[in-house]
Design a protein around this motif. Structure first.
Motif, mmCIF file in Angstrom:
data_model
loop_
_atom_site.group_PDB
_atom_site.id
_atom_site.type_symbol
_atom_site.label_atom_id
_atom_site.label_comp_id
_atom_site.label_asym_id
_atom_site.label_seq_id
_atom_site.Cartn_x
_atom_site.Cartn_y
_atom_site.Cartn_z
ATOM 1 N N UNK A 92 -11.864 46.502 1.918
ATOM 2 C CA UNK A 92 -11.293 47.090 0.704
ATOM 3 C C UNK A 92 -10.405 48.281 1.030
ATOM 4 N N UNK A 93 -10.737 49.008 2.107
ATOM 5 C CA UNK A 93 -10.001 50.224 2.449
ATOM 6 C C UNK A 93 -8.786 49.976 3.339
ATOM 7 N N UNK A 94 -8.865 48.925 4.156
ATOM 8 C CA UNK A 94 -7.818 48.688 5.152
ATOM 9 C C UNK A 94 -7.292 47.258 5.062
ATOM 10 N N UNK A 95 -6.095 47.065 5.584
ATOM 11 C CA UNK A 95 -5.532 45.721 5.726
ATOM 12 C C UNK A 95 -4.581 45.748 6.921
ATOM 13 N N UNK A 96 -4.099 44.613 7.330
ATOM 14 C CA UNK A 96 -3.162 44.554 8.450
ATOM 15 C C UNK A 96 -3.209 43.204 9.124
ATOM 16 N N UNK A 97 -2.966 43.207 10.426
ATOM 17 C CA UNK A 97 -3.087 42.009 11.247
ATOM 18 C C UNK A 97 -3.909 42.393 12.453
ATOM 19 N N UNK A 98 -5.214 42.257 12.358
ATOM 20 C CA UNK A 98 -6.087 42.896 13.341
ATOM 21 C C UNK A 98 -7.377 42.107 13.586
ATOM 22 N N UNK A 99 -8.058 42.547 14.613
ATOM 23 C CA UNK A 99 -9.433 42.158 14.883
ATOM 24 C C UNK A 99 -10.189 43.460 15.111
ATOM 25 N N UNK A 100 -11.273 43.680 14.381
ATOM 26 C CA UNK A 100 -12.059 44.903 14.526
ATOM 27 C C UNK A 100 -13.357 44.587 15.268
ATOM 28 N N UNK A 101 -13.596 45.287 16.371
ATOM 29 C CA UNK A 101 -14.829 45.124 17.148
ATOM 30 C C UNK A 101 -15.538 46.469 17.130
ATOM 31 N N UNK A 102 -16.723 46.520 16.479
ATOM 32 C CA UNK A 102 -17.383 47.799 16.234
ATOM 33 C C UNK A 102 -18.848 47.748 16.638
ATOM 34 N N UNK A 103 -19.287 48.804 17.301
ATOM 35 C CA UNK A 103 -20.690 48.890 17.696
ATOM 36 C C UNK A 103 -21.558 49.081 16.459
ATOM 37 N N UNK A 104 -22.713 48.452 16.464
ATOM 38 C CA UNK A 104 -23.690 48.671 15.398
ATOM 39 C C UNK A 104 -25.073 48.416 15.990
ATOM 40 N N UNK A 105 -26.047 49.223 15.615
ATOM 41 C CA UNK A 105 -27.416 49.001 16.074
ATOM 42 C C UNK A 105 -27.473 48.756 17.569
ATOM 43 N N UNK A 106 -27.984 47.562 17.924
ATOM 44 C CA UNK A 106 -28.090 47.227 19.345
ATOM 45 C C UNK A 106 -27.016 46.250 19.777
ATOM 46 N N UNK A 107 -25.969 46.080 18.949
ATOM 47 C CA UNK A 107 -24.965 45.075 19.296
ATOM 48 C C UNK A 107 -23.575 45.439 18.840
ATOM 49 N N UNK A 108 -22.758 44.388 18.621
ATOM 50 C CA UNK A 108 -21.348 44.543 18.263
ATOM 51 C C UNK A 108 -21.013 43.596 17.116
ATOM 52 N N UNK A 109 -20.214 44.080 16.165
ATOM 53 C CA UNK A 109 -19.691 43.226 15.097
ATOM 54 C C UNK A 109 -18.217 42.941 15.381
ATOM 55 N N UNK A 110 -17.842 41.648 15.273
ATOM 56 C CA UNK A 110 -16.456 41.234 15.440
ATOM 57 C C UNK A 110 -15.959 40.767 14.082
ATOM 58 N N UNK A 111 -14.961 41.453 13.526
ATOM 59 C CA UNK A 111 -14.431 41.155 12.196
ATOM 60 C C UNK A 111 -12.971 40.743 12.311
ATOM 61 N N UNK A 112 -12.649 39.545 11.816
ATOM 62 C CA UNK A 112 -11.265 39.064 11.843
ATOM 63 C C UNK A 112 -10.656 39.213 10.454
ATOM 64 N N UNK A 113 -9.493 39.825 10.390
ATOM 65 C CA UNK A 113 -8.925 40.100 9.072
ATOM 66 C C UNK A 113 -8.480 38.808 8.396
#
Length: 580
Positions: A92-113
């Motif tokens: 909701x806050x961001x847009x573009x042409x991207x892939x977001x890879x973010x640390x969380x807890x004990x792992x990683x989240x990979x989010x494709x726009x």
């Protein structure tokens, strides 16, 4: 793809990396276009430092252009806490042409726009999730053996443009647009964090024509301002059609001066240069007219040979090669175009918009006017359109798109062939009207046309109309509003009235390369016949040799047969690129 290649490794923290993967990381890091940008417990990311990216404080990276909806300049502030927001709020806050890879807890989240402009292919090796935009690395680094999945190959010829999550090479899946995958202890799980169906619900509709026009104009100009800042020497493929003209206008109005490129058609195809010239003149832009040459098309070559699914079209080499040459000569650093515009702007070739209006508001004068508008667009009589509406109103509601089976497939190959799996956009998650359902299915098909172009080795490609603000706005507009006054894509036309030449806004014809495709077949008929009849698809029982032979025993087949023959050849070329 609008950014350089990347290679990421994600695994549960505390789990050791195998010696094989340690060696692979060292080899990959030595590559000229890969360096270690993120090195955290359970997460390593390799990419070019010169590619557009945002390093997230506290662990993570956004790979590709990212724009902030909350800022009038779209710029991202260092240390912005919202970069750590849950996926749905992030979208909701961001847009573009991207892939977001973010640390969380004990792992990683990979989010494709949701635009899908940055590819993401995934494989599991030694308990580690590997993600990349360059899947050939899996094989070049000895992590996987190339093994074709003939079920997925057959699906590519039967359910054309409906991409499943599983690719046509075993062991490689795709994180589809709008999906997020969490890698941690336990199985990796992927879910849809953005879905087009959410914007098709009645409660979010923009049901006033003037409001819809204003919203589309604002969204398109907004993304034009943002994308105009991402390239120093942009090249716009300006056909002179409505969609590419709108993209050109949005960039020019943002202060950019893209170099425009159009094509000199071969005899038999429509000449659109006057339309392209009118747009270029309006904004005082340079227009280069490139010559199409069917002789440069190599039907045995697939421009998607490094990808894990057949998605390239050989005849487009005639357009692609001159664009490559142009970009090299002027230092072009991004190709832009109107890709996806027909789908986004609801260019439906049916009476379903009237059915939508009837179901929403019942029989009324507005429904009759809408029927006349659709009849004018379809070039049929009012009574023919009315009969079509009546039939569609009584028909059982279609739950899935109609398969577009290639006519040269073997019957045995499609018997009990399963539907493509893993695409959450296929089935509605909310109650939705049939015309809107068709529009969203068209949106799904765009994903198969974002990669597999040779020019992507020269400069990245960008389709601004696929940007999230534009897609979300257009999905909220009821289908019948797109046919006002007997014109298709009428909301988009009106949104750019006064900004584009009237010749573009009033244009009813649509350019195509039918003669080019037929010319490719004529020039290569003998080679194409041998290639298909002696090919892997026939040996694997996917293609029917009798049907192929019959096509070459008659004069040049009709338009649909030409398309099917070339698609079959495209898949054959891809299959051969991965071994006999």
């Amino acid at each position: 793809m609008i950014v350089g290649p990347f290679f990421a490794f994600a695994w549960p923290r505390g789990q050791p990396l195998s010696p094989r993967l340690q060696r692979v990381i060292a080899i990959a890091e030595a590559a000229p276009d890969l360096c270690k940008l993120v090195d955290l417990p359970g997460f390593i990311f390799l990419g070019s430092a010169s590619s557009s990216h945002v390093l997230i404080e506290g662990g993570g990276i956004v790979w590709g252009p990212l724009f902030d909806r909350r800022s009038s300049t779209f710029s991202i502030k260092a240390g912005d806490g919202e970069l750590h927001a849950p996926a749905e709020r992030f979208l909701r806050n961001f847009w573009g042409g991207y892939l977001a890879l973010r640390s969380f807890g004990d792992g990683v989240e990979i989010l494709r726009d949701p635009s899908g402009m940055v590819p993401c292919y995934i494989a599991t090796v030694d308990g580690v999730e590997l993600a990349t935009s360059a899947p050939k690395l899996f094989f070049e680094l000895g992590l996987l053996e190339a093994e074709r999945d003939w079920t997925v190959v057959a699906q590519a010829l039967t359910f054309r443009d409906l991409r499943p999550a599983q690719t046509a090479l075993r062991g490689i899946s795709e994180l589809l647009p709008g999906m997020a995958a969490k890698v941690g202890r336990g199985a990796t799980r992927a879910q849809a964090t953005w879905t087009p169906w959410r914007f098709a619900a009645e409660q979010v509709e923009i049901d006033d024509f003037a409001d819809a026009v204003g919203a589309v104009r604002e969204a398109v100009l907004q993304v034009g301002r943002a994308w105009s800042r991402t390239a120093a020497v942009p090249i716009v493929e300006l056909s002179g059609g409505l969609d590419s003209s709108i993209v050109t206008a949005s960039l020019a109005l943002a202060g950019s001066a893209p170099l425009c490129a159009t094509f000199v058609p071969i005899a038999g195809d429509s000449d659109e240069r006057d339309f392209a010239r009118a747009v270029a003149k309006q904004f005082e832009l340079e227009l280069i007219e490139l010559v199409l040459d069917p002789a440069i098309v190599d039907i045995s070559r697939s421009d998607s040979s490094e990808l894990p699914r057949p998605c390239a079209r050989s005849f487009t080499q005639a357009l692609d090669r001159p664009l490559q040459q142009l970009a090299r000569s002027v230092g072009g650093d991004m190709f832009l175009g109107g890709g996806g515009g027909d789908n986004i702007f609801c260019h439906l070739q049916s009476t379903l918009p009237v059915v939508d209006l009837l179901r929403r508001r019942g029989l009324s004068a507005a429904a009759l006017r809408s029927t006349m508008d659709v009849a004018e667009v379809a070039d049929v009589t009012f009574w023919q359109a009315l009969r079509s509406v009546a039939k569609r109103t009584l028909d059982r509601e279609q739950k899935l798109p109609t398969p577009r089976r290639n006519r040269f497939m073997a019957d045995s190959a499609v018997h009990d062939l399963p539907w493509p799996q893993g695409n959450p956009w296929l089935e509605p998650s909310v109650q939705v009207l049939p015309g809107k359902r068709r529009q969203i299915w068209g949106l799904i098909s765009i994903s198969n046309h974002l990669e597999g172009y040779g020019r992507q080795h020269v400069a990245p490609m960008c389709s601004p109309l696929l940007s999230q603000p534009v897609v979300e706005t257009c999905l909220r507009i009821p289908t019948w509003l797109w046919f006002n006054h007997g014109q298709n894509r009428s909301v988009a036309r009106e949104a750019f009235r006064g900004l584009l030449p009237n010749s573009i806004l009033g244009r009813r014809s649509k350019g195509a390369f039918d003669t080019l495709a037929a010319n490719v077949i004529r020039r290569n008929a003998s080679r194409l016949r041998s290639m298909l009849l002696d090919g892997v698809l026939v040996r694997q029982g996917v293609a029917d040799p009798a049907k192929i032979s019959a096509a070459f025993e008659r004069p040049l087949p009709d338009g649909r047969a030409i398309v099917d023959l070339l698609v079959l050849a495209d898949v054959e070329a891809w299959v051969c690129a991965w071994g006999e």
